[in-house]
Design a protein around this motif. Structure first.
Motif, PDB file in Angstrom:
ATOM      1  N   LYS A 100       0.751  -0.777  -0.259  1.00 26.65           N
ATOM      2  CA  LYS A 100       0.333   0.183  -0.168  1.00 26.65           C
ATOM      3  C   LYS A 100       0.928   1.138  -0.101  1.00 26.65           C
ATOM      4  CE  LYS A 100      -2.926   3.031   2.373  1.00 26.65           C
ATOM      5  NZ  LYS A 100      -4.803   2.739   3.084  1.00 26.65           N
ATOM      6  N   LEU A 132      -5.887  -0.500  -6.629  1.00 24.77           N
ATOM      7  CA  LEU A 132      -6.802  -0.466  -5.961  1.00 24.77           C
ATOM      8  C   LEU A 132      -6.350   1.193  -5.502  1.00 24.77           C
ATOM      9  CD1 LEU A 132      -9.557  -0.189  -4.275  1.00 24.77           C
ATOM     10  CD2 LEU A 132      -8.633  -1.304  -2.029  1.00 24.77           C
ATOM     11  N   GLU A 170      -7.955   4.142  -3.405  1.00 27.56           N
ATOM     12  CA  GLU A 170      -8.878   4.169  -1.932  1.00 27.56           C
ATOM     13  C   GLU A 170      -9.547   5.235  -2.677  1.00 27.56           C
ATOM     14  OE1 GLU A 170      -7.234   2.165   1.643  1.00 27.56           O
ATOM     15  OE2 GLU A 170      -7.206   4.517   1.327  1.00 27.56           O
ATOM     16  N   LEU A 212     -13.876  -1.488   0.816  1.00 26.37           N
ATOM     17  CA  LEU A 212     -12.800  -1.792   1.479  1.00 26.37           C
ATOM     18  C   LEU A 212     -12.577  -2.620   1.806  1.00 26.37           C
ATOM     19  CD1 LEU A 212     -10.241  -0.783   1.470  1.00 26.37           C
ATOM     20  CD2 LEU A 212      -9.588  -0.611   3.587  1.00 26.37           C
ATOM     21  N   VAL A 221      -9.938  -5.588  -1.944  1.00 25.55           N
ATOM     22  CA  VAL A 221      -8.894  -6.241  -0.959  1.00 25.55           C
ATOM     23  C   VAL A 221      -9.257  -7.611  -1.543  1.00 25.55           C
ATOM     24  CG1 VAL A 221      -7.957  -6.882   0.354  1.00 25.55           C
ATOM     25  CG2 VAL A 221      -8.288  -4.640   0.420  1.00 25.55           C
ATOM     26  N   LEU A 280      -1.819  -7.341  -5.022  1.00 26.34           N
ATOM     27  CA  LEU A 280      -2.587  -5.974  -4.325  1.00 26.34           C
ATOM     28  C   LEU A 280      -1.131  -5.094  -4.479  1.00 26.34           C
ATOM     29  CD1 LEU A 280      -4.921  -4.884  -3.559  1.00 26.34           C
ATOM     30  CD2 LEU A 280      -4.676  -5.620  -1.472  1.00 26.34           C
ATOM     31  N   TYR A 281      -1.451  -3.875  -5.172  1.00 22.40           N
ATOM     32  CA  TYR A 281      -1.508  -2.103  -4.961  1.00 22.40           C
ATOM     33  C   TYR A 281      -2.391  -1.831  -4.989  1.00 22.40           C
ATOM     34  CZ  TYR A 281       2.668  -5.393  -7.653  1.00 22.40           C
ATOM     35  OH  TYR A 281       3.653  -6.241  -7.891  1.00 22.40           O
ATOM     36  N   ILE A 282      -2.276  -0.951  -3.468  1.00 28.67           N
ATOM     37  CA  ILE A 282      -3.089  -0.488  -3.089  1.00 28.67           C
ATOM     38  C   ILE A 282      -3.027   1.322  -2.775  1.00 28.67           C
ATOM     39  CG2 ILE A 282      -4.379   0.747  -1.066  1.00 28.67           C
ATOM     40  CD1 ILE A 282      -4.689  -2.183  -0.112  1.00 28.67           C
ATOM     41  N   GLY A 299      -3.029   4.859  -1.698  1.00 26.93           N
ATOM     42  CA  GLY A 299      -3.563   5.388  -0.145  1.00 26.93           C
ATOM     43  C   GLY A 299      -4.377   7.193  -1.052  1.00 26.93           C
TER      44      GLY A 299
END
Length: 400
Positions: free
Chosen positions: A210, A367, A369, A384, A388, A395-397, A399
């Motif tokens: 993240k 993702l 956010e 959320l 996920v 997984l790359y979030i 923010g």
């Protein structure tokens, strides 16, 4: 009553209780259906595999129809059942659409239309990803008059449209994370998202990270985004919260692919934005993704398009609204065009809102956010958590 397979497998206390209730109900159904809710990592489909084996031991001729709302989900379900050796020759596993509707063709085998099947050749129906099921689809399933076991994740968002929510209050609930999933970083982040409504910036695995503008340089974040967009592939989901962001991301990915014009082209990935259960070739639903095989402008407002939905195993051939491409909201009216003549609504599908990605998973999820001002804490946690849990491996979030 002997339960040989289940007794050989070490089940947690809540899994054992859930299995016992499901087995007893399947042997002697009380009511039309029973629902099983379980968070990611609680072993829902593993439990269903064990149940299927036990039911075959009890009744070797019993037929079970397994189905999911989307083609992708049905493929995942089939793979799980097969790996657990719980899908038998007499069983079927596919989409709810393929279960409920049968194709009618001409003498040359060309598809004419779909019609609801008169009967379903099974003694039991098992629906996976039941949080996706709409009220209309559920009514059609009940009309088959077969006992139904519906399983889904009660932590996810409700269906995209309408107030119906099959998994709002499941009859049986699994909440303890299965021991084999406890150390999976995506499952850990899903738990964190569901409980606290937040995922802290950091590196949880090589490809589970993240980023936040508070903890990472803007140049680093932009480089990661550029790399991911340049390497967009079929097993990737790019997710966000707002339609405005979705349009911007679609434009960025198409530019990376050399598709700089605003008009849709052959090969473009597209997403359906509105259910149409009256579509002659088969119902199409909100969030369904496919690829344009041919597209031709038709008069001022439309395209004549052929869209292939490989995960669903079918083709759309019809008129779609031209103005919908790149529009930030669903177009409900066009001046001078009657509502009945609007055509089906599609847009570019490289990026999706999380609501539209329900029922789908991908090896890689990116993702962005985005919290809505009007969302309460529960809605945000569900958003959320749903986002996920779309990721299988990477997984790359990004923010806020």
């Amino acid at each position: 009553m002997p339960r040989a397979v289940a007794n050989k497998i070490k089940l947690s206390e809540d899994q054992r209780a859930a299995f016992d209730r499901l087995y007893d109900w399947a042997c002697k159904p009380v009511g039309a259906s029973i629902t099983l809710g379980g968070y990611a990592g609680t072993g829902k489909t593993t439990l269903i595999s064990i149940l299927r084996k036990e039911l075959r031991t009890k009744n070797p001729t019993m037929r079970v129809a397994f189905a999911s709302f989307t083609g992708k989900a049905s493929q995942v379900l089939r793979s799980t059942l097969q790996s657990n050796r719980a899908l038998y020759p007499e069983d079927t596993c596919g989409t709810i659409h393929s279960l409920l509707y049968k194709a009618h063709t001409d003498k040359d085998g060309r598809l004419l239309y779909w019609k609801r099947a008169k009967t379903i050749e099974a003694e039991l129906i098992v629906i996976d990803e039941a949080s996706m099921v709409t009220g209309e689809i559920w009514d059609d399933l009940l009309a088959a008059e077969k006992p139904i076991i519906a399983l889904g994740d009660h932590g996810q968002l409700p269906p995209i449209s309408g107030s119906f929510n099959l998994m709002e209050k499941p009859d049986i609930v699994l909440e303890k994370i299965h021991r084999q999933a406890e150390h999976n970083p995506i499952i850990q982040l899903a738990h964190e998202a569901r409980v606290s409504g937040a995922v802290r910036p950091g590196t949880y695995a090589k490809s589970v990270r993240k980023f936040s503008h508070e903890t990472h340089e803007a140049s680093e974040i932009n480089n990661v985004i550029d790399h991911l967009f340049e390497n967009f592939h079929d097993d990737m989901l790019v997710l966000c919260g707002r339609n405005k962001t979705r349009v911007q991301i679609n434009n960025a990915i198409r530019t990376k692919m050399g598709r700089e014009g605003s008009e849709p082209e052959v090969g473009d990935k597209v997403v359906c934005l509105k259910n149409n259960y009256d579509q002659v070739f088969a119902p199409i639903y909100n969030g369904m993704t496919g690829y344009i095989e041919s597209i031709t402008p038709y008069k001022e407002h439309w395209y004549e398009a052929v869209i292939n939905f490989p995960e669903e195993g079918r083709i759309f051939d019809g008129r779609i609204l031209r103005a919908q491409f790149g529009a930030p909201a669903l177009i409900e009216s066009v001046e001078g065009v009657s509502h009945k003549e609007l055509g089906d609504r599609f847009d570019f599908g490289y990026a999706l809102t999380v609501h539209k990605a329900q029922g789908s998973q991908a090896r890689t999820v990116v993702l962005f956010e985005e919290r809505f001002q009007k969302s309460d804490d529960d809605q945000w946690r569900r958003w959320l958590y749903t986002a996920v849990t779309r990721a299988r491996e990477n997984l790359y979030i990004i923010g806020q």
